[in-house]
Scaffold this active site. Structure first.
Site, PDB file in Angstrom:
ATOM      1  N   LYS A 111      47.292  43.837  28.106  1.00  0.00           N
ATOM      2  CA  LYS A 111      46.764  44.611  28.359  1.00  0.00           C
ATOM      3  C   LYS A 111      47.442  45.654  27.416  1.00  0.00           C
ATOM      4  O   LYS A 111      47.006  46.805  26.806  1.00  0.00           O
ATOM      5  CB  LYS A 111      47.146  44.921  29.547  1.00  0.00           C
ATOM      6  CG  LYS A 111      46.126  44.902  30.143  1.00  0.00           C
ATOM      7  CD  LYS A 111      46.465  45.856  32.654  1.00  0.00           C
ATOM      8  CE  LYS A 111      44.826  45.332  32.620  1.00  0.00           C
ATOM      9  NZ  LYS A 111      44.794  45.813  34.259  1.00  0.00           N
ATOM     10  N   LYS A 195      37.435  36.479  30.162  1.00  0.00           N
ATOM     11  CA  LYS A 195      36.617  37.164  31.292  1.00  0.00           C
ATOM     12  C   LYS A 195      36.238  38.543  31.325  1.00  0.00           C
ATOM     13  O   LYS A 195      36.073  39.074  30.403  1.00  0.00           O
ATOM     14  CB  LYS A 195      37.760  36.966  32.106  1.00  0.00           C
ATOM     15  CG  LYS A 195      38.517  38.393  32.234  1.00  0.00           C
ATOM     16  CD  LYS A 195      39.886  37.940  33.887  1.00  0.00           C
ATOM     17  CE  LYS A 195      40.428  39.827  33.377  1.00  0.00           C
ATOM     18  NZ  LYS A 195      41.521  39.715  34.010  1.00  0.00           N
ATOM     19  N   LYS A 198      36.336  45.276  33.044  1.00  0.00           N
ATOM     20  CA  LYS A 198      36.529  46.784  33.477  1.00  0.00           C
ATOM     21  C   LYS A 198      36.216  47.007  31.430  1.00  0.00           C
ATOM     22  O   LYS A 198      35.695  48.143  31.229  1.00  0.00           O
ATOM     23  CB  LYS A 198      36.878  46.955  34.377  1.00  0.00           C
ATOM     24  CG  LYS A 198      36.790  47.018  35.672  1.00  0.00           C
ATOM     25  CD  LYS A 198      37.898  47.962  36.674  1.00  0.00           C
ATOM     26  CE  LYS A 198      37.105  46.624  38.029  1.00  0.00           C
ATOM     27  NZ  LYS A 198      38.909  46.898  39.049  1.00  0.00           N
TER      28      LYS A 198
HETATM   29  P1  TYM Z   1      41.374  44.234  39.234  1.00  0.00           P
HETATM   30  O1  TYM Z   1      41.234  45.189  39.916  1.00  0.00           O
HETATM   31  O2  TYM Z   1      41.908  43.837  37.757  1.00  0.00           O
HETATM   32  O3  TYM Z   1      40.235  42.923  40.016  1.00  0.00           O
HETATM   33  C1  TYM Z   1      40.322  43.096  40.835  1.00  0.00           C
HETATM   34  C2  TYM Z   1      40.286  41.285  42.153  1.00  0.00           C
HETATM   35  O4  TYM Z   1      39.000  40.840  40.914  1.00  0.00           O
HETATM   36  C3  TYM Z   1      39.050  39.517  40.911  1.00  0.00           C
HETATM   37  N1  TYM Z   1      38.712  39.323  38.868  1.00  0.00           N
HETATM   38  C4  TYM Z   1      38.167  38.711  39.433  1.00  0.00           C
HETATM   39  N2  TYM Z   1      37.661  37.721  39.774  1.00  0.00           N
HETATM   40  C5  TYM Z   1      36.567  37.293  38.788  1.00  0.00           C
HETATM   41  N3  TYM Z   1      36.036  36.862  37.321  1.00  0.00           N
HETATM   42  C6  TYM Z   1      36.080  38.319  36.575  1.00  0.00           C
HETATM   43  N4  TYM Z   1      36.439  37.541  35.763  1.00  0.00           N
HETATM   44  C7  TYM Z   1      37.884  38.398  37.332  1.00  0.00           C
HETATM   45  N5  TYM Z   1      37.971  39.370  37.662  1.00  0.00           N
HETATM   46  C8  TYM Z   1      38.895  40.951  37.949  1.00  0.00           C
HETATM   47  C9  TYM Z   1      40.304  40.123  40.619  1.00  0.00           C
HETATM   48  O5  TYM Z   1      41.306  38.418  40.887  1.00  0.00           O
HETATM   49  C10 TYM Z   1      41.034  40.483  41.645  1.00  0.00           C
HETATM   50  O6  TYM Z   1      41.267  39.060  43.173  1.00  0.00           O
HETATM   51  N6  TYM Z   1      47.086  43.169  39.694  1.00  0.00           N
HETATM   52  C11 TYM Z   1      45.450  43.857  40.597  1.00  0.00           C
HETATM   53  C12 TYM Z   1      45.351  43.869  41.699  1.00  0.00           C
HETATM   54  C13 TYM Z   1      46.453  44.270  42.540  1.00  0.00           C
HETATM   55  C14 TYM Z   1      46.692  42.766  43.792  1.00  0.00           C
HETATM   56  C15 TYM Z   1      47.505  43.068  44.839  1.00  0.00           C
HETATM   57  C16 TYM Z   1      45.575  41.760  43.693  1.00  0.00           C
HETATM   58  C17 TYM Z   1      47.237  45.101  43.212  1.00  0.00           C
HETATM   59  N7  TYM Z   1      48.348  44.032  44.029  1.00  0.00           N
HETATM   60  C18 TYM Z   1      48.417  42.683  45.523  1.00  0.00           C
HETATM   61  C19 TYM Z   1      46.333  41.282  45.407  1.00  0.00           C
HETATM   62  C20 TYM Z   1      46.896  41.326  45.900  1.00  0.00           C
HETATM   63  C21 TYM Z   1      44.245  43.422  39.774  1.00  0.00           C
HETATM   64  O7  TYM Z   1      44.580  44.387  39.080  1.00  0.00           O
HETATM   65  O8  TYM Z   1      42.728  43.302  40.123  1.00  0.00           O
END
Ligand code: TYM
Length: 333
Positions: A111, A195, A198
């Site tokens: 990032k 991957k 967004k």
């Molecule tokens: P974020 O917002 O990027 O994504 C949310 C969830 O979607 C999953 N994900 C994917 N799974 C499969 N293929 C993809 N291309 C893909 N892109 C995203 C992510 O693995 C996630 O499960 N850091 C986290 C948010 C967070 C969090 C937490 C998660 C903050 N605190 C505590 C679990 C527990 C994040 O940026 O997810």
């Protein structure tokens, strides 16, 4: 006791990766666990967000959770910034985690890109806040996509170091990642080695939860493939990441195994497969999108769900936070 915590950032459109890698699994797990699902708005601002867009996106992510089938009465849905203890515990974890641990985080490197000096301090410390999210509730299981695995390992290290440093064995559990299903890492439709994300500048690289049927069909039709026919078996899929991705998406959406999907389309051309995949995606996502639109027309209802969720989240967190502060030695907590 088993408790689930998971979160999604309200940064722009939710996409098929978020749905298949996370939200869909949450819906499946909610019968067996007590669940807390969070729209992590404090994580979102580690990179600049337009305030009005952040508000809108927070509601949209909540709507997507509800429309996908998360039961907001039985479980908790809330936005992170409403529960101040996330920030309080994150600060304590800033003092537990080591610089060397954070330096290894690949997501920060991705990032921040080449311009690391200009990344926010928040982006760097982000995994500590994520550990706080989970451990504030002493959550035992965390359903996420594969990309969050490293952050989860860090949360486990922080939990262990806190327990060790303060001599409170087993105070924090070791949270287990739950990386479930056949679409744990949905890839870009334009590059099977990246991957789905967004932040990808190409809109054709991802299917958004708000895309209509025509947009979904167009993106799948224009998805990158290769000149060969569909593979006869899993081995023949090796070295063909775009093909593996589309077959994996099909398997996830149809709730079948990858092997069954490969057998179903073995040797065929991509034209018919892509049409079937588009029809399947529209059939599965359509009802969720209709419900999302309905919910988004009633923002007062969404706001009330998030408020109620936050109140219940606070009451779980409060006694745990008090114990943490006493453990650290803070006076008059
Ligand atoms: P974020 O917002 O990027 O994504 C949310 C969830 O979607 C999953 N994900 C994917 N799974 C499969 N293929 C993809 N291309 C893909 N892109 C995203 C992510 O693995 C996630 O499960 N850091 C986290 C948010 C967070 C969090 C937490 C998660 C903050 N605190 C505590 C679990 C527990 C994040 O940026 O997810």
């Amino acid at each position: 006791m088993s408790r689930i915590f998971s979160g999604i950032q309200p940064t722009g459109n939710l996409h098929l990766g978020n749905y298949l890698g996370a939200v869909r699994n949450w819906v499946k797990l909610q019968d067996d666990f007590e669940c807390i699902f969070c729209v992590v708005d404090m994580h979102a601002i580690t990179q600049w967000q337009d305030p009005a867009a952040l508000t809108a996106s927070t509601r949209e992510v909540a709507a997507a959770m509800i429309a996908s089938g998360v039961d907001a009465k039985k479980h908790i849905i809330f936005n992170q910034s409403q529960v101040a203890a996330h920030a309080e515990l994150a600060w304590i974890f800033n003092c537990v985690a080591r610089l060397g641990w954070l330096n290894r985080m690949t997501q920060f490197k991705d990032k921040a890109g080449k311009n690391r000096e200009n990344a926010s301090v928040g982006l760097y410390a982000y995994p500590n806040l994520m550990a706080a999210d989970i451990l504030l509730y002493r959550a035992t299981h965390v359903p996420v996509g594969e990309d969050q695995k490293q952050h989860l390992e860090l949360a486990r290290d922080i939990a262990a170091k806190f327990n060790h440093d303060f001599g409170v064995e087993d105070f924090f559990p070791q949270p287990e990642p739950l990386i479930l299903g056949t679409a744990t890492r949905v890839m870009s439709l334009k590059d099977g080695t990246k991957k789905m994300s967004k932040s990808d500048p190409s809109a054709l690289s991802r299917i958004n939860m708000t895309d209509d049927a025509d947009a979904i069909a167009k993106k799948i039709r224009e998805a990158k493939t290769d000149p060969e026919a569909l593979p006869e078996d899993a081995k023949a899929m090796e070295g063909r990441p775009e093909v593996a991705n589309l077959l994996g998406i099909y398997a996830a959406l149809s709730d079948t195994s990858l092997d069954d999907v490969i057998a179903q389309f073995a040797g065929q051309g991509f034209g018919a497969f892509k049409k079937d995949l588009a029809d399947l995606a529209v059939a599965k996502l359509g009802p969720i999108q209709d419900e999302m639109r309905r919910l988004m027309d009633d923002t007062a209802h969404i706001d009330a769900v998030l408020k109620d969720g936050a109140q219940r989240a606070r009451s779980i967190a409060a006694p745990i936070m008090t114990e943490i502060k006493q453990t650290v030695g803070f006076l008059n907590v």
